[in-house]
Write a protein that holds these residues in place. Structure first.
Motif, PDB file in Angstrom:
ATOM      1  N   LYS A 219     -51.805 -15.403   6.015  1.00  0.00           N
ATOM      2  CA  LYS A 219     -51.282 -16.571   5.278  1.00  0.00           C
ATOM      3  C   LYS A 219     -50.512 -17.549   6.211  1.00  0.00           C
ATOM      4  O   LYS A 219     -50.412 -18.816   5.975  1.00  0.00           O
ATOM      5  CB  LYS A 219     -50.649 -16.546   3.898  1.00  0.00           C
ATOM      6  N   ARG A 220     -50.086 -16.914   7.286  1.00  0.00           N
ATOM      7  CA  ARG A 220     -49.231 -17.852   8.329  1.00  0.00           C
ATOM      8  C   ARG A 220     -49.804 -17.424   9.464  1.00  0.00           C
ATOM      9  O   ARG A 220     -50.200 -16.286   9.855  1.00  0.00           O
ATOM     10  CB  ARG A 220     -47.919 -17.595   8.130  1.00  0.00           C
ATOM     11  N   PRO A 221     -49.383 -18.287  10.535  1.00  0.00           N
ATOM     12  CA  PRO A 221     -49.780 -18.020  12.015  1.00  0.00           C
ATOM     13  C   PRO A 221     -49.141 -16.481  12.666  1.00  0.00           C
ATOM     14  O   PRO A 221     -47.917 -16.550  12.027  1.00  0.00           O
ATOM     15  CB  PRO A 221     -49.197 -19.083  12.956  1.00  0.00           C
TER      16      PRO A 221
ATOM     17  N   GLU B 133     -54.437 -18.593  13.928  1.00  0.00           N
ATOM     18  CA  GLU B 133     -54.390 -19.719  12.895  1.00  0.00           C
ATOM     19  C   GLU B 133     -55.027 -19.611  11.605  1.00  0.00           C
ATOM     20  O   GLU B 133     -56.218 -19.473  11.872  1.00  0.00           O
ATOM     21  CB  GLU B 133     -54.369 -21.107  13.500  1.00  0.00           C
TER      22      GLU B 133
ATOM     23  N   ASP C  13     -55.993 -20.692   8.767  1.00  0.00           N
ATOM     24  CA  ASP C  13     -57.039 -21.703   8.525  1.00  0.00           C
ATOM     25  C   ASP C  13     -58.235 -21.787   9.243  1.00  0.00           C
ATOM     26  O   ASP C  13     -59.255 -22.532   9.064  1.00  0.00           O
ATOM     27  CB  ASP C  13     -56.321 -23.105   8.268  1.00  0.00           C
TER      28      ASP C  13
ATOM     29  N   SER D  76     -48.271 -10.291   8.966  1.00  0.00           N
ATOM     30  CA  SER D  76     -46.811 -10.281   8.213  1.00  0.00           C
ATOM     31  C   SER D  76     -45.997 -10.065   9.742  1.00  0.00           C
ATOM     32  O   SER D  76     -44.927 -10.122   9.815  1.00  0.00           O
ATOM     33  CB  SER D  76     -46.632  -9.257   7.517  1.00  0.00           C
TER      34      SER D  76
END
Length: 142
Positions: A17-19, A41, A43, A123
């Motif tokens: 959910k995050r880089p 990334e 997305d 994570s």
């Protein structure tokens, strides 16, 4: 092929959910060679059409790193075998089908995974060793 094999157990994955960073160490002649760090990334996933979306094989494609995958990344061979040196706990659990395929891989370790099935959740950074013997020298022109 898209990384989906309808004849095997579906892996339970958690997409990032995050880089996060993936460091690839490309072995050459059994010794560490080229090192490349790539920022994933979320997305931009998927990067290609091989392996599960967000898998190490998919991320490698985005980083411009060629990991051999004779079956097209559908967990039907062991040519995409890698060693997740750090960050293995951030990855999904291997299915029985993946473990069966890994049994056919040379150089198996406790941190071995099929890059087409191993999906990090983002994570923490991970470090992946791509064994030198895993290269298809005929395809690469050596």
């Amino acid at each position: 092929m898209g990384g989906v094999n309808p004849y095997i157990e579906k892996a339970k994955i958690e997409q990032a959910k995050r880089p996060f960073e993936v460091t690839f160490v490309l072995e050459e002649h059994g010794k560490p060679g080229t090192v490349k760090t790539f920022v994933v990334e979320p997305d931009k996933i998927p990067f290609g059409r091989t392996g599960l979306e967000g898998s190490i094989l998919d991320i490698a494609a985005g980083a411009g790193i060629d990991i051999d995958h004779a079956c097209g990344g559908v967990c039907a061979c062991a040519t995409c075998h890698v060693i997740v040196e750090t960050g293995l706990l951030t990855c999904n659990q291997a299915t029985d089908d993946e473990l069966d395929m890994l049994d056919t891989a040379p150089g198996l370790t406790e941190k071995s995974r099929l890059s087409c099935q191993c999906v990090p959740n983002g994570s923490a950074p991970i470090k992946v060793i791509v064994p030198g013997w895993n290269k298809n020298y005929v395809k690469e022109g050596h």
